[in-house]
Design an enzyme around this catalytic site. Structure first.
Site, short mmCIF file in Angstrom:
data_model
loop_
_atom_site.label_atom_id
_atom_site.label_comp_id
_atom_site.label_asym_id
_atom_site.label_seq_id
_atom_site.Cartn_x
_atom_site.Cartn_y
_atom_site.Cartn_z
N GLU A 283 0.83 -1.21 0.00
CA GLU A 283 0.00 0.00 0.00
C GLU A 283 0.86 1.25 0.00
O GLU A 283 1.87 1.33 0.69
CB GLU A 283 -0.90 -0.02 1.24
CG GLU A 283 -1.81 1.19 1.37
CD GLU A 283 -2.61 1.19 2.67
OE1 GLU A 283 -3.52 2.03 2.79
OE2 GLU A 283 -2.30 0.37 3.56
N LYS A 347 -9.76 2.46 -3.17
CA LYS A 347 -10.29 1.95 -1.91
C LYS A 347 -11.62 2.61 -1.61
O LYS A 347 -11.75 3.83 -1.69
CB LYS A 347 -9.28 2.23 -0.79
CG LYS A 347 -9.65 1.66 0.56
CD LYS A 347 -8.56 2.00 1.58
CE LYS A 347 -8.86 1.40 2.94
NZ LYS A 347 -7.83 1.78 3.93
N CYS A 400 -5.64 -2.58 2.54
CA CYS A 400 -5.57 -2.45 4.00
C CYS A 400 -6.75 -3.13 4.68
O CYS A 400 -7.02 -4.30 4.46
CB CYS A 400 -5.47 -0.97 4.37
SG CYS A 400 -5.12 -0.65 6.11
#
Length: 524
Positions: A283, A347, A400
């Protein structure tokens, strides 16, 4: 033992609350990496004994005990979040007790409601154990869905240390496991409550534990080790300290380090990146907009050599018009072998307090701000979707903590072959957080019957098969690469097809005796 229960009822309310909090904290010690799940067989009976002796006419006592119980649990389970506030201690450390207190206390409200309803309708003995197990599972389901949801450290995660029992996630999911584990762990309270019939019924329920454990081991024994032909994965774990990650003057060094690690010769691949089809960086791997950098693309092109695809976490900027403030996305960008952008994923489940600040209108004037600062505001993507990677691999991309959600993890209408998860757990140092994150990722693979490729900045990077088995991994705070073939997905699991249907069934089944007894008594 009945006398002991009565003595608990005579204790002052603050002492009872403290005991409930201690019981919750004890259970949290069973979470990864300690995996002391037998402690739950002490913590849950102690709490139910306290709840049993609360006056049925005082609803607030049931809520107060449940809230204290949850507070103890979440304070221990979430303590690792405090490590993030030490990264830039001069700016954020003062926020730590407030944020941890608000988070733990807020999540404990769900447990307080379960305690309130269990005290109101649950009776005692086995009836109370069944009711509380069902109500706590329902509360955990709500915790994972309301207000963006935050299902981290559900009691079902205790299964990480319980061998084959974890395979039940393929049918009932993490929240269904929460119901069963709470019920099993509550049975000592039932046995100590007295009554031969209750003890026999409790014993029958307890037998489900070894039966399910055995079934899980059989499922694992029959697991296949098939891999996708012609696919070679390399995960890069740079182990970059979080304090250095976002410094612009480190950009060149960080990028060079990633390039060198990507080419690293290993015992398994003495020729380095040659033969690697898919390279994965973690990430927000670099502190610049990599898809807008001509220099980065020119240096990626010889690395990828026309044959290797790069899947990297990155911050991406989108602009709606000239002069408009850019919107920042926490993204995954896929480069093909010619270093051209082949796909993007944004995301869509942002971290409260990290990527956006809840109630910003009230908190910002007090000095609170989101931990991850960007030129603009983080904007969520449109939801889970399947991306076709170079080579034709269908991947469900996640970033995540999106991997902690059983619900809408992947696009059910376009099922992928693999889940790719990029994360940066460097915020949390050598704490329990990265281990809990990995354990929840394992449960997602079992629930979906899909393998996962996980790239973490400081660890724990891993290749996980569709049975939750970790095939390859790089430990926490270690720099290096993971080379692996791609495990094949298995057929769609019952949980992937039906979601939380079996959780609903178990909840109704467990809570029915309490309500039937309640209405039967009111009808007499």
């Amino acid at each position: 033992m009945i006398r002991l229960f009565r003595r608990l009822g005579l204790l002052p309310a603050p002492v009872r609350g403290a005991l409930a909090a201690m019981a919750g904290a004890l259970i949290a010690l069973g979470l990864p990496p300690l995996n002391g799940w037998p402690l739950a067989f002490i913590g849950f009976p102690l709490f139910l004994a306290l709840l049993d002796t609360a006056k049925r006419s005082s609803w607030h006592r049931g809520f107060g005990l449940g809230w204290a119980f949850g507070l103890g649990y979440f304070a221990v389970a979430f303590h690792w979040i405090g490590f993030a506030f030490f990264v830039e201690a001069d700016a954020y450390l003062w926020m730590m007790p407030f944020m941890l207190g608000i988070l733990s206390g807020g999540m404990a409200i769900y447990w307080g409601l379960a305690g309130l309803l269990a005290r109101r309708f649950g009776g005692s003995g086995l009836q109370l154990a069944l009711a509380f197990s069902a109500l706590l599972a329902a509360a955990e389901w709500l915790r994972g869905h309301l207000f963006t949801g935050f299902p981290w450290a559900a009691p079902g995660l205790l299964v990480d240390g319980m061998g084959g029992v974890a395979q039940a996630a393929s049918v009932i999911g993490m929240t269904g496991l929460t119901l069963l584990i709470v019920l099993w762990a509550s049975l000592p309270y039932v046995f100590l409550s007295g009554g031969r019939r209750l003890s026999l019924a409790g014993g029958a329920i307890l037998l489900l534990l070894p039966a399910l454990w055995g079934w899980g081991e059989l499922r694992l024994a029959g697991a296949t080790d098939a891999t996708a032909p012609g696919v070679a994965i390399r995960i890069v774990q740079p182990n970059l300290p979080q304090k250095e990650k976002w410094r612009e003057d480190n950009a060149r060094r960080i990028f060079d380090d990633l390039l060198q690690l990507s080419m690293l010769p290993t015992a398994e691949r003495p020729d380095g990146i040659d033969g690697v089809t898919h390279l994965i960086w973690p990430e927000s791997a670099v502190p610049f907009l990599i898809d807008e950098s001509p220099v980065a693309k020119s240096e990626l092109k010889p690395l990828l050599g026309g044959r290797t695809a790069l899947i990297t976490g990155a911050v991406r900027a989108s602009r709606e018009g000239d002069g408009a403030e850019p919107a920042a996305h926490n993204s995954i960008i896929v480069f093909d072998g010619m270093a051209e952008v082949a796909a993007r994923y944004d995301k869509w489940r942002l971290v409260p307090g990290g990527e956006f600040l809840p109630l910003a209108w009230a908190l910002e004037p007090l000095g609170f701000r989101q931990v991850v600062q960007t030129p603009g505001s983080f904007v969520p993507g449109i939801g889970p979707r399947t991306v076709i990677l170079p080579g034709g691999i269908r991947a469900g991309l996640t970033i995540c903590y999106e991997a902690i959600f059983p619900d809408r993890l992947v696009d059910d209408a376009d099922r992928p072959q693999v889940i790719v998860n990029v994360t940066n757990d460097g915020w949390f140092g050598r704490s329990t957080g990265p281990w809990q994150h990995l354990a929840q990722a394992r449960l997602r693979t079992i629930e979906q019957g899909l393998p996962m490729i996980r790239a973490a900045n400081t660890g724990i990077s891993a290749v996980i098969d569709p049975y939750g088995r970790i095939l390859r991994m790089l430990p926490l705070m270690e720099k290096g690469v993971v080379d692996s073939p791609l495990p094949m997905a298995i057929s769609v699991t019952a949980y992937a097809r039906m979601g939380d249907f079996w959780l609903l069934f178990l909840t109704v089944f467990a809570i029915s005796p309490a309500f039937l007894a309640r209405f039967s008594a009111s009808g007499r």
